[in-house]
Design a protein around this motif. Structure first.
Motif, PDB file in Angstrom:
ATOM      1  N   ASP A 168       0.808  -1.219   0.000  1.00 57.98           N
ATOM      2  CA  ASP A 168       0.000   0.000   0.000  1.00 57.98           C
ATOM      3  C   ASP A 168       0.840   1.269   0.000  1.00 57.98           C
ATOM      4  O   ASP A 168       0.312   2.365   0.213  1.00 57.98           O
ATOM      5  CB  ASP A 168      -0.932   0.005   1.217  1.00 57.98           C
ATOM      6  N   ALA A 169       2.147   1.160  -0.236  1.00 56.07           N
ATOM      7  CA  ALA A 169       3.029   2.336  -0.200  1.00 56.07           C
ATOM      8  C   ALA A 169       2.751   3.249  -1.385  1.00 56.07           C
ATOM      9  O   ALA A 169       2.625   2.783  -2.526  1.00 56.07           O
ATOM     10  CB  ALA A 169       4.486   1.899  -0.204  1.00 56.07           C
ATOM     11  N   HIS A 170       2.663   4.543  -1.128  1.00 53.53           N
ATOM     12  CA  HIS A 170       2.479   5.523  -2.185  1.00 53.53           C
ATOM     13  C   HIS A 170       3.791   5.739  -2.945  1.00 53.53           C
ATOM     14  O   HIS A 170       4.867   5.293  -2.534  1.00 53.53           O
ATOM     15  CB  HIS A 170       1.991   6.851  -1.614  1.00 53.53           C
ATOM     16  N   LEU A 171       3.669   6.454  -4.047  1.00 51.39           N
ATOM     17  CA  LEU A 171       4.847   6.749  -4.865  1.00 51.39           C
ATOM     18  C   LEU A 171       5.895   7.510  -4.071  1.00 51.39           C
ATOM     19  O   LEU A 171       7.092   7.234  -4.189  1.00 51.39           O
ATOM     20  CB  LEU A 171       4.422   7.561  -6.098  1.00 51.39           C
ATOM     21  N   TRP A 601      -9.300   5.173  -7.298  1.00 48.35           N
ATOM     22  CA  TRP A 601      -8.084   5.956  -7.504  1.00 48.35           C
ATOM     23  C   TRP A 601      -7.101   5.677  -6.375  1.00 48.35           C
ATOM     24  O   TRP A 601      -7.451   5.604  -5.214  1.00 48.35           O
ATOM     25  CB  TRP A 601      -8.391   7.450  -7.526  1.00 48.35           C
ATOM     26  N   GLY A 602      -5.839   5.552  -6.698  1.00 46.98           N
ATOM     27  CA  GLY A 602      -4.837   5.332  -5.665  1.00 46.98           C
ATOM     28  C   GLY A 602      -4.061   6.579  -5.308  1.00 46.98           C
ATOM     29  O   GLY A 602      -3.258   6.566  -4.408  1.00 46.98           O
ATOM     30  N   PHE A 603      -4.297   7.688  -6.008  1.00 48.77           N
ATOM     31  CA  PHE A 603      -3.486   8.897  -5.825  1.00 48.77           C
ATOM     32  C   PHE A 603      -4.367  10.011  -5.272  1.00 48.77           C
ATOM     33  O   PHE A 603      -5.183  10.595  -5.968  1.00 48.77           O
ATOM     34  CB  PHE A 603      -2.879   9.308  -7.168  1.00 48.77           C
ATOM     35  N   TYR A 604      -4.215  10.275  -3.969  1.00 44.30           N
ATOM     36  CA  TYR A 604      -4.937  11.345  -3.297  1.00 44.30           C
ATOM     37  C   TYR A 604      -6.452  11.198  -3.392  1.00 44.30           C
ATOM     38  O   TYR A 604      -7.192  12.189  -3.378  1.00 44.30           O
ATOM     39  CB  TYR A 604      -4.537  12.719  -3.863  1.00 44.30           C
TER      40      TYR A 604
END
Length: 783
Positions: A168-171, A601-604
């Motif tokens: 689950d780590a973000h970019l 969505w996985g980004f914000y």
């Protein structure tokens, strides 16, 4: 009378009338805003706070203290326990689950509930035991069940290899982990090691049947310290050599101060009685009467707004600065302006240093300091520019709002935003005034810097900005580094460097006779691209927010549009306008489409979900809900139905509960206090400022076309692009802040220029931009 003479006389009269009319209107509005500040101070009710807290327990009794007894607004209801031991003296224990207590002994700080691991120590997280093999200030190695672990403050190694990234780590997290594995130890980004949960990945060490984050091992003041984790794991025992860290006691012998919930207490111990003198963030009371336990007594003192803690020397310095400003206004001489600028610079720096040292300057002295700085900015030799007049009024409005927050909050800490802004404004206006006077003198004497010198100065400016960004990534966080925001300086450097490069683009060959010279110049002028990439990387890696990306996007579109106008590329300008319209349409579509598609969505995605349905996210949507409630209470006439005049200087109520109301949601406070009518007046002043920037850029555009040599053309085009770039950043701040407060955009953390208590934004971006913009801008005089 001959026609030419009559025309000349009419032009002169129009010039004088225009000059005095513009100055008269600006001075009248500025006087009204300063008078409102004085009125707020006069109407502020008396408030009381403890000067000293005396604790005298019965022998063998433990005294439990918390928010009410300590007057610490950010402390828990039961935060610490004190007992008087016959042998060891006063003993302290932290009772809070998630907030620490710091014991200060000289320059050393001891955080209760944490421990530095030593070689041979055994620590335990619930039932999991770990044996420490080696430990120093930079790393610790330990074992469990045959596994070898090593943690260096940034990366966790399992049997000699760094763990893979978590699913689950973000970019940004993955980028930080990659950097930490490749960079030298001194350049790594600190990341805590979390014990608990079921995953072995990243900086997580799984412990069966233990909540994630039950214990943390992290860098603190140059050492690796183990401490209990979040409140979710408050029942998990964290032991070091059999001692439970949650029950750790510390002796106060030799201690000079305590820090509890952001409130600092100076200690004074006479064995039987312990005296705590609170400072920094202290709760205020309407009367000097409070029911306290029998073992606790207070020495009351009244809040000092007019006098403060500074001595006569500070008042004499500011009085001298005021006299010099008055002399500059009367005779408009450069010599008096230089002295006034120097005195204001010194007074602002002294006030800021005194505040940092814990000495309160009160409110009257910052009021005088801020008003003098704004008057000096108006009366500096030269023409009164439209953007200068608008900026002065916006700054005065911002000081008024910050003073109202400071007087309306139930604690002392809020007034420091007003004090800090006034001090930074004096520093910025003093330094900016000296810069303006130097430019004016250089232009009058014909002294100019060589083109190569300017390029190297800009390159050095870029290096300073990049160093600041690097320091924030390495040692800072989302809030900055060393109480500063290097990103503000980087935005200014990016605008200046880009303006230089685009100005050269239109007259390149006239100043570069040899191809090799062009190549060397391009090697130096790559700095704008590096700065842009650094700002982009900081937004993606360091800041858990996409507002910097939107701000950079607004700047990019504005610079491309200004380039298209100067190059007469109508197709590009039309495409950019179409892009802006599509962006507005996309925001409207997101607002109407709902939240079903955003879940994937996985980004914000969380920020969009909170924006679309704040009631469904009562915790994360608290800022948006409280801001909407405050705006609704304000209506058109303000919460008091008198445009805020009736509540001037009075307690502000629940509006102060909005998170970051002094920064991101300052506009919500303004509307709550002064209504939408006050907001519309502020919009008019903001539009006037941007219009003044546009007029100044237009004048530079025309000067570039009329220039007779490369030097004049470059100077005019540089000014044109610099004004467009700086104005684009200010426009971006206005759009993001109003969009956030009015729920047009998802919650994004950007201060509103001139209004919010953004000290770095004021000192490192707005004041230099105003100093540059004021020179040669279209004035309020007739031509």
């Amino acid at each position: 009378m001959p026609a030419p003479v009559a025309d000349n006389l009419v032009a002169r009269l129009r010039n004088v009338a225009g000059q005095h009319l513009g100055m008269a209107i600006t001075l009248a509005l500025l006087a009204a805003l300063c008078a409102l500040q004085v009125l707020a101070l006069l109407r502020a009710p008396a408030a009381w706070l403890p000067a000293a807290i005396h604790i005298a327990p019965v022998a063998g009794q433990t005294v439990v203290l918390g928010q009410p007894e300590l007057a610490a607004p950010h402390a828990d209801r039961q935060h610490l326990a004190l007992r008087l031991d016959p042998r060891d003296g006063w003993m302290l224990r932290n009772l809070a689950a998630a907030r620490q207590v710091v014991v200060v002994r000289g320059g050393d700080e001891q955080r209760l509930g944490s421990s530095t691991l030593a070689p041979g120590a055994v620590f335990q997280v619930d039932g999991a035991r770990f044996q420490v093999g080696a430990a120093d200030a930079g790393s610790v190695a330990f074992t469990r069940s045959g596994r070898q672990w090593r943690y260096d403050g940034a990366t966790l190694y399992r049997d000699g290899r760094a763990q893979p990234d978590c699913p689950d780590a973000h970019l940004s997290t993955r980028a930080q982990a990659l950097w930490n594995r490749l960079a030298p130890g001194v350049l790594t980004i600190a990341r805590p090691l979390a014990f608990g949960g079921n995953l072995y990945c990243g900086n997580r060490l799984g412990v069966e049947r233990v909540a994630p984050g039950a214990a943390l091992l992290a860098r603190s003041h140059g050492r690796l310290q183990l401490a209990p984790g979040s409140a979710d794991g408050e029942r998990t025992a964290v032991l070091v050599d059999g001692r439970d860290l949650r029950r750790q006691e510390a002796a106060l012998a030799g201690a000079t101060a305590l820090i509890v919930g952001h409130t600092r207490f100076r200690l004074s111990n006479n064995t039987s009685t312990l005296t705590l003198a609170p400072s920094r963030q202290v709760a205020l009371h309407a009367a000097s009467d409070l029911k306290l336990p029998a073992t606790v007594t207070w020495d009351w003192q009244q809040r000092q707004l007019w006098r403060g803690d500074l001595g006569p020397a500070a008042w004499m310095l500011i009085a001298a600065a005021v006299l010099c400003v008055a002399g500059t206004a009367a005779v408009s001489r450069a010599g008096g302006a230089v002295v006034a600028s120097l005195l204001l610079l010194l007074a602002g720096a002294g006030t800021l240093l005194a505040q940092r040292a814990g000495v309160s300057p009160g409110a009257a002295l910052p009021l005088l300091l801020g008003a003098s700085a704004l008057l000096l900015w108006l009366f500096l030799p030269g023409r009164l520019a439209l953007l200068t007049a608008a900026a002065v009024l916006l700054l005065a409005a911002g000081l008024l709002v910050q003073l109202e927050m400071g007087l309306g909050a139930p604690q002392t800490t809020w007034l420091r935003y007003y004090q800090k802004s006034a001090a930074l404004l004096a520093i910025g206006c003093g330094a900016g005034g000296l810069l303006r006077l130097w430019f004016r003198h250089a232009a009058g004497t014909g002294r100019r810097l060589h083109q190569r010198t300017i390029e190297w100065l800009l390159a050095g400016f870029a290096l300073v900005a990049l160093a600041g960004l690097s320091a924030q990534v390495l040692w800072g966080d989302e809030g900055g580094v060393f109480d500063l925001q290097p990103v503000e300086l980087a935005k200014l450097a990016l605008a200046a460097l880009t303006a230089h490069c685009l100005a050269l683009r239109f007259g390149w060959h006239s100043d570069a006779p040899h191809p090799a010279d062009q190549g060397a110049r391009w090697l130096r002028l790559v700095a704008p691209a590096l700065l842009f990439l650094a700002l982009l990387g900081l937004a993606l890696v360091q800041v858990d927010d996409f507002s910097p990306l939107i701000l950079l996007l607004v700047w990019c579109v504005a610079m491309a549009f200004s380039y298209a106008l100067l190059a007469r590329q109508r197709l590009l300008a039309s495409a950019l306008l179409l892009l802006a319209v599509l962006a507005v349409a996309a925001i409207a579509w997101l607002r109407l489409a709902g939240s079903e598609d955003l879940v994937r969505w996985g980004f914000y995605a969380d920020r969009f979900l909170v924006w679309l349905d704040p009631a469904g996210h009562p915790h994360t949507g608290q800022q948006l809900l409280l801001g909407a409630r405050a705006i609704g209470e304000g209506g058109w006439l303000g919460a008091d139905w008198w445009f805020g005049l009736r509540d001037l200087g009075q307690p502000a109520g629940d509006v102060m509960r909005i998170p970051a109301v002094q920064d991101d949601f300052a506009a919500a406070f303004l509307i709550n206090r002064h209504g939408l009518t006050g907001a519309m007046l502020l919009w008019c002043a903001q539009a006037t400022f941007l219009g003044g920037m546009a007029l100044a850029a237009r004048a530079a555009w025309r000067a570039g076309f009329a220039a007779r040599n490369f030097r004049q053309a470059w100077s005019a085009r540089f000014r044109y692009f610099a004004l467009c770039g700086g104005g684009a950043f200010v426009l971006g701040h206005f759009l993001l802040s109003w969009g956030t407060n009015l729920a047009i955009f998802p919650i994004m953390g950007q201060p509103m220029s001139f209004l919010s208590a953004g000290g770095s934004h004021l000192l490192f971006f707005l004041c230099p931009l105003l100093a540059f913009s004021a020179a040669g801008a279209p004035s309020l005089e007739g031509e």
